[in-house]
Design a protein around this motif. Structure first.
Motif, PDB file in Angstrom:
ATOM      1  N   LYS A 171       0.840  -1.202   0.000  1.00  0.00           N
ATOM      2  CA  LYS A 171       0.000   0.000   0.000  1.00  0.00           C
ATOM      3  C   LYS A 171       0.873   1.250   0.000  1.00  0.00           C
ATOM      4  O   LYS A 171       1.957   1.261   0.577  1.00  0.00           O
ATOM      5  CB  LYS A 171      -0.892   0.038   1.250  1.00  0.00           C
ATOM      6  CG  LYS A 171      -1.818  -1.155   1.399  1.00  0.00           C
ATOM      7  CD  LYS A 171      -3.060  -1.000   0.568  1.00  0.00           C
ATOM      8  CE  LYS A 171      -4.061  -2.099   0.880  1.00  0.00           C
ATOM      9  NZ  LYS A 171      -5.178  -2.092  -0.054  1.00  0.00           N
ATOM     10  N   THR A 174      -0.413   7.245   0.969  1.00  0.00           N
ATOM     11  CA  THR A 174      -1.732   7.876   0.848  1.00  0.00           C
ATOM     12  C   THR A 174      -2.830   6.883   1.202  1.00  0.00           C
ATOM     13  O   THR A 174      -3.765   7.197   1.942  1.00  0.00           O
ATOM     14  CB  THR A 174      -1.946   8.399  -0.588  1.00  0.00           C
ATOM     15  OG1 THR A 174      -0.892   9.316  -0.903  1.00  0.00           O
ATOM     16  CG2 THR A 174      -3.273   9.117  -0.729  1.00  0.00           C
ATOM     17  N   GLU A 175      -2.705   5.669   0.691  1.00  0.00           N
ATOM     18  CA  GLU A 175      -3.694   4.621   0.964  1.00  0.00           C
ATOM     19  C   GLU A 175      -3.681   4.224   2.443  1.00  0.00           C
ATOM     20  O   GLU A 175      -4.723   3.995   3.058  1.00  0.00           O
ATOM     21  CB  GLU A 175      -3.423   3.386   0.087  1.00  0.00           C
ATOM     22  CG  GLU A 175      -3.697   3.617  -1.397  1.00  0.00           C
ATOM     23  CD  GLU A 175      -3.161   2.496  -2.288  1.00  0.00           C
ATOM     24  OE1 GLU A 175      -3.708   2.319  -3.375  1.00  0.00           O
ATOM     25  OE2 GLU A 175      -2.193   1.811  -1.886  1.00  0.00           O
ATOM     26  N   LYS A 178      -5.307   6.912   4.599  1.00  0.00           N
ATOM     27  CA  LYS A 178      -6.767   6.854   4.472  1.00  0.00           C
ATOM     28  C   LYS A 178      -7.327   5.662   5.258  1.00  0.00           C
ATOM     29  O   LYS A 178      -8.336   5.781   5.966  1.00  0.00           O
ATOM     30  CB  LYS A 178      -7.131   6.737   2.989  1.00  0.00           C
ATOM     31  CG  LYS A 178      -8.584   7.044   2.689  1.00  0.00           C
ATOM     32  CD  LYS A 178      -8.805   7.143   1.191  1.00  0.00           C
ATOM     33  CE  LYS A 178     -10.262   7.481   0.894  1.00  0.00           C
ATOM     34  NZ  LYS A 178     -10.529   7.568  -0.541  1.00  0.00           N
TER      35      LYS A 178
END
Length: 199
Positions: A171, A174-175, A178
């Motif tokens: 990942k 950013t992922e 989130k």
């Protein structure tokens, strides 16, 4: 820049709201202090436990014969001891303290009665704060005993292991941010030295 002090014997106002309170609260104090006849105001948004530069300026500014005016005790002092430290410092300069709303009355330390009332009310205020803290501690202890106390939400630091795990799964920061509900900066800090913080 030096501030010129008016002639002796004036009312000098001090107002404060905490950093979490609305501006309207400070504006209300400004209005009340001006209506009382204060010729100069020192106003600030500051925590009662932190530094209060405007209060320090007000204490330096007042001169013999002046009266420092506040709307309520808790705008000025954080405890009974702190209040009497302020009163003592004002006394040494020949300055009295006036509280506009102390149990619905205006109290001035120029009189012995005013000092007595101030002492009684500040003692009650301190007692009330201590009782509130005690109830809070009891509530937390009860919730813990019943298994209902969750405490504070996990911080980004506590989520670092999760961030590293998600990073190992490919990942992007950013992922990960989130997915975990934390900032990208926190993700980068968690991944320092891992070498896969891309994107």
């Amino acid at each position: 820049m030096t501030t010129t002090h008016p002639s002796i014997g004036h009312l000098i106002g001090y107002g404060r709201t905490s950093t979490t309170e609305q501006e309207a609260g400070l504006e209300a104090q400004r209005r009340d202090l001006l209506a009382t006849g204060c010729v100069k105001l020192f106003l600030e948004q500051a925590s009662s436990v932190g530094k209060r530069p405007e209060l320090e300026r007000a204490m330096e500014y007042v001169r013999e014969g002046d009266t420092l005016v506040v709307t309520k005790i808790d705008r000025l002092a954080r405890s009974t001891i702190n209040l009497w430290d302020v009163v003592r410092a004002l006394d040494e300069k020949g300055v009295s303290l006036r509280v506009l709303n102390l149990g619905g009355e205006t109290v001035d330390t120029k009189s012995a009665t005013g000092r007595l009332i101030l002492n009684i009310f500040s003692g009650f205020a301190q007692f009330e704060r201590e009782m509130m803290l005690e109830r809070q501690r009891e509530g937390i202890a009860k919730a813990k005993a019943e298994g209902k106390y969750l405490g504070r939400k996990p911080t980004a630091r506590l989520k670092a292991d999760d961030a590293r795990k998600l990073n190992a799964e490919g990942k992007t920061p950013t992922e990960i941010a989130k997915a975990l509900g934390i900032g990208r900066g926190s993700v980068y800090r968690a991944l320092e030295g891992v070498g896969k913080a891309e994107g």
